[in-house]
Design a protein around this motif. Structure first.
Motif, PDB file in Angstrom:
ATOM      1  N   LYS A  94     -33.106 -66.467  47.105  1.00 49.00           N
ATOM      2  CA  LYS A  94     -32.396 -67.729  46.942  1.00 49.00           C
ATOM      3  C   LYS A  94     -31.754 -67.856  45.559  1.00 49.00           C
ATOM      4  CE  LYS A  94     -34.711 -71.609  46.468  1.00 49.00           C
ATOM      5  NZ  LYS A  94     -35.544 -72.817  46.780  1.00 49.00           N
ATOM      6  N   SER A  95     -32.393 -67.260  44.547  1.00 49.53           N
ATOM      7  CA  SER A  95     -31.998 -67.523  43.167  1.00 49.53           C
ATOM      8  C   SER A  95     -31.201 -66.396  42.511  1.00 49.53           C
ATOM      9  CB  SER A  95     -33.252 -67.806  42.315  1.00 49.53           C
ATOM     10  OG  SER A  95     -34.018 -68.843  42.860  1.00 49.53           O
ATOM     11  N   PHE A  96     -31.344 -65.170  43.001  1.00 51.62           N
ATOM     12  CA  PHE A  96     -30.689 -64.027  42.366  1.00 51.62           C
ATOM     13  C   PHE A  96     -29.407 -63.665  43.104  1.00 51.62           C
ATOM     14  CE2 PHE A  96     -34.804 -61.889  40.552  1.00 51.62           C
ATOM     15  CZ  PHE A  96     -35.080 -63.048  39.853  1.00 51.62           C
ATOM     16  N   ASP A  97     -28.403 -63.239  42.353  1.00 52.67           N
ATOM     17  CA  ASP A  97     -27.230 -62.678  43.018  1.00 52.67           C
ATOM     18  C   ASP A  97     -27.543 -61.256  43.462  1.00 52.67           C
ATOM     19  OD1 ASP A  97     -26.805 -60.886  40.809  1.00 52.67           O
ATOM     20  OD2 ASP A  97     -25.676 -62.443  39.763  1.00 52.67           O
ATOM     21  N   ASP A  98     -26.649 -60.651  44.227  1.00 53.50           N
ATOM     22  CA  ASP A  98     -26.924 -59.338  44.822  1.00 53.50           C
ATOM     23  C   ASP A  98     -27.184 -58.266  43.773  1.00 53.50           C
ATOM     24  OD1 ASP A  98     -26.650 -60.426  47.323  1.00 53.50           O
ATOM     25  OD2 ASP A  98     -24.593 -59.714  47.628  1.00 53.50           O
ATOM     26  N   ASP A  99     -26.394 -58.284  42.691  1.00 53.93           N
ATOM     27  CA  ASP A  99     -26.554 -57.266  41.657  1.00 53.93           C
ATOM     28  C   ASP A  99     -27.902 -57.407  40.952  1.00 53.93           C
ATOM     29  OD1 ASP A  99     -24.111 -56.187  42.224  1.00 53.93           O
ATOM     30  OD2 ASP A  99     -23.043 -57.198  40.590  1.00 53.93           O
ATOM     31  N   THR A 100     -28.297 -58.644  40.663  1.00 52.57           N
ATOM     32  CA  THR A 100     -29.581 -58.875  39.997  1.00 52.57           C
ATOM     33  C   THR A 100     -30.724 -58.449  40.902  1.00 52.57           C
ATOM     34  OG1 THR A 100     -28.664 -60.740  38.759  1.00 52.57           O
ATOM     35  CG2 THR A 100     -31.061 -60.600  38.912  1.00 52.57           C
ATOM     36  N   PHE A 101     -30.634 -58.811  42.176  1.00 54.11           N
ATOM     37  CA  PHE A 101     -31.679 -58.453  43.139  1.00 54.11           C
ATOM     38  C   PHE A 101     -31.815 -56.937  43.245  1.00 54.11           C
ATOM     39  CE2 PHE A 101     -33.945 -57.932  47.032  1.00 54.11           C
ATOM     40  CZ  PHE A 101     -34.665 -59.106  47.243  1.00 54.11           C
ATOM     41  N   SER A 102     -30.679 -56.253  43.361  1.00 54.27           N
ATOM     42  CA  SER A 102     -30.688 -54.785  43.466  1.00 54.27           C
ATOM     43  C   SER A 102     -31.250 -54.151  42.201  1.00 54.27           C
ATOM     44  CB  SER A 102     -29.277 -54.257  43.730  1.00 54.27           C
ATOM     45  OG  SER A 102     -28.776 -54.737  44.954  1.00 54.27           O
ATOM     46  N   GLY A 103     -30.928 -54.751  41.049  1.00 53.02           N
ATOM     47  CA  GLY A 103     -31.433 -54.225  39.787  1.00 53.02           C
ATOM     48  C   GLY A 103     -32.944 -54.328  39.697  1.00 53.02           C
ATOM     49  N   VAL A 104     -33.491 -55.453  40.150  1.00 51.71           N
ATOM     50  CA  VAL A 104     -34.951 -55.624  40.150  1.00 51.71           C
ATOM     51  C   VAL A 104     -35.591 -54.622  41.095  1.00 51.71           C
ATOM     52  CG1 VAL A 104     -36.824 -57.190  40.802  1.00 51.71           C
ATOM     53  CG2 VAL A 104     -34.897 -58.050  39.467  1.00 51.71           C
ATOM     54  N   GLN A 105     -35.001 -54.423  42.251  1.00 56.57           N
ATOM     55  CA  GLN A 105     -35.562 -53.457  43.208  1.00 56.57           C
ATOM     56  C   GLN A 105     -35.541 -52.041  42.641  1.00 56.57           C
ATOM     57  OE1 GLN A 105     -33.305 -54.371  46.903  1.00 56.57           O
ATOM     58  NE2 GLN A 105     -35.320 -54.874  47.754  1.00 56.57           N
ATOM     59  N   GLU A 106     -34.484 -51.699  41.926  1.00 56.30           N
ATOM     60  CA  GLU A 106     -34.411 -50.371  41.326  1.00 56.30           C
ATOM     61  C   GLU A 106     -35.500 -50.193  40.272  1.00 56.30           C
ATOM     62  OE1 GLU A 106     -33.635 -46.597  40.544  1.00 56.30           O
ATOM     63  OE2 GLU A 106     -32.753 -47.756  42.204  1.00 56.30           O
ATOM     64  N   LYS A 107     -35.740 -51.230  39.466  1.00 52.44           N
ATOM     65  CA  LYS A 107     -36.811 -51.170  38.470  1.00 52.44           C
ATOM     66  C   LYS A 107     -38.174 -51.073  39.154  1.00 52.44           C
ATOM     67  CE  LYS A 107     -34.322 -53.797  34.910  1.00 52.44           C
ATOM     68  NZ  LYS A 107     -34.265 -55.077  34.152  1.00 52.44           N
ATOM     69  N   ALA A 108     -38.309 -51.761  40.297  1.00 58.06           N
ATOM     70  CA  ALA A 108     -39.565 -51.693  41.053  1.00 58.06           C
ATOM     71  C   ALA A 108     -39.810 -50.273  41.559  1.00 58.06           C
ATOM     72  CB  ALA A 108     -39.526 -52.676  42.215  1.00 58.06           C
ATOM     73  N   LYS A 109     -38.769 -49.617  42.025  1.00 57.96           N
ATOM     74  CA  LYS A 109     -38.896 -48.235  42.489  1.00 57.96           C
ATOM     75  C   LYS A 109     -39.319 -47.320  41.346  1.00 57.96           C
ATOM     76  CE  LYS A 109     -35.406 -48.702  46.128  1.00 57.96           C
ATOM     77  NZ  LYS A 109     -34.029 -48.330  46.566  1.00 57.96           N
ATOM     78  N   GLN A 110     -38.736 -47.534  40.181  1.00 55.97           N
ATOM     79  CA  GLN A 110     -39.078 -46.717  39.017  1.00 55.97           C
ATOM     80  C   GLN A 110     -40.540 -46.907  38.623  1.00 55.97           C
ATOM     81  OE1 GLN A 110     -36.223 -47.815  36.000  1.00 55.97           O
ATOM     82  NE2 GLN A 110     -34.470 -47.067  37.179  1.00 55.97           N
ATOM     83  N   LYS A 111     -41.006 -48.160  38.647  1.00 57.42           N
ATOM     84  CA  LYS A 111     -42.406 -48.413  38.301  1.00 57.42           C
ATOM     85  C   LYS A 111     -43.337 -47.832  39.355  1.00 57.42           C
ATOM     86  CE  LYS A 111     -45.624 -51.826  36.541  1.00 57.42           C
ATOM     87  NZ  LYS A 111     -45.813 -53.145  35.900  1.00 57.42           N
ATOM     88  N   GLN A 112     -42.965 -47.952  40.624  1.00 56.69           N
ATOM     89  CA  GLN A 112     -43.789 -47.387  41.688  1.00 56.69           C
ATOM     90  C   GLN A 112     -43.886 -45.870  41.552  1.00 56.69           C
ATOM     91  OE1 GLN A 112     -45.828 -48.451  43.698  1.00 56.69           O
ATOM     92  NE2 GLN A 112     -46.090 -46.895  45.278  1.00 56.69           N
TER      93      GLN A 112
END
Length: 211
Positions: A94-112
């Motif tokens: 609801k709060s993030f735009d597509d680029d921000t959301f994708s960026g967080v997911q990419e960081k999540a993948k890196q941490k995982q």
């Protein structure tokens, strides 16, 4: 009544409140909106407790060192229940735009990738930034899980030490016991109500759900 007995009564009260909040969602057939509303009310109750602790500490000339921009604890594994992480994801959508959301997911993948194979102390002592950390602050602060809300330190130096030397068994972050115990009990009550109604909540690291 001793101090321990009083605290046990408080824990029971917070467990009961968490249980009743989850039951409100159960009575609404566990629709997502109702579940998220109950979870939001639980978070608001814990936030109110913590706000009171800050005021009390100030009145007693004591210190709670946590504040915006201090993010030492945001580099360690954070575990949350799946309904908390579903709420977090809904907030992000609801709060993030597509680029921000994708960026967080990419960081999540890196941490995982960094933490996915670690276990025990090696996992718990690992230091890698939370995918939601931006400019030393949480980009989803309003929806952060219970574990983040109740992690309060009275000495930032102890947090820095734990960040730099996590294997040192003699020094741990100087965490406040009350919010941690009461927040956990409230979440346990919430979880217990769901279990009573056939829903078994499971625990994940934040990045596991974000990907």
């Amino acid at each position: 009544m001793t101090t321990n007995q009083q605290f046990e009564q408080l824990e029971k009260a917070f467990f009961h409140d968490g249980y009743q909040l989850a039951m409100k969602a159960v009575e609404a057939n566990l629709e997502q909106e109702a579940l998220h509303q109950s979870l939001q009310e639980m978070y608001a109750a814990i936030d109110g407790l913590i706000d009171s602790l800050f005021v009390y500490a100030q009145q007693q000339n004591q210190v709670i060192d946590c504040k915006k921009g201090c993010s030492w604890c945001c580099h360690q594994p954070v575990f949350a229940l799946d309904y908390e992480l579903d709420y977090l994801l809904a907030f992000m959508e609801k709060s993030f735009d597509d680029d921000t959301f994708s960026g967080v997911q990419e960081k999540a993948k890196q941490k995982q990738t960094k933490l996915g194979t670690l276990k025990g102390d090696e996992l718990m002592n690992a230091k890698y930034p939370c995918p939601l950390l931006k400019d030393n602050a949480c980009s989803a602060y309003e929806a952060r899980p219970m574990a983040c809300r109740i992690y309060l330190s009275s000495d930032v130096k102890s947090c820095v030490h734990f960040y730099n030397q996590p294997d040192d068994k003699n020094t741990y972050p100087a965490l406040l016991d009350m919010p941690m115990r009461l927040g956990r009990m409230m979440n346990e009550g919430f979880k217990s109500a769901l279990k009573t109604n056939g829903i078994e909540a499971k625990e994940f690291r934040i990045e596991e759900k974000l990907i």
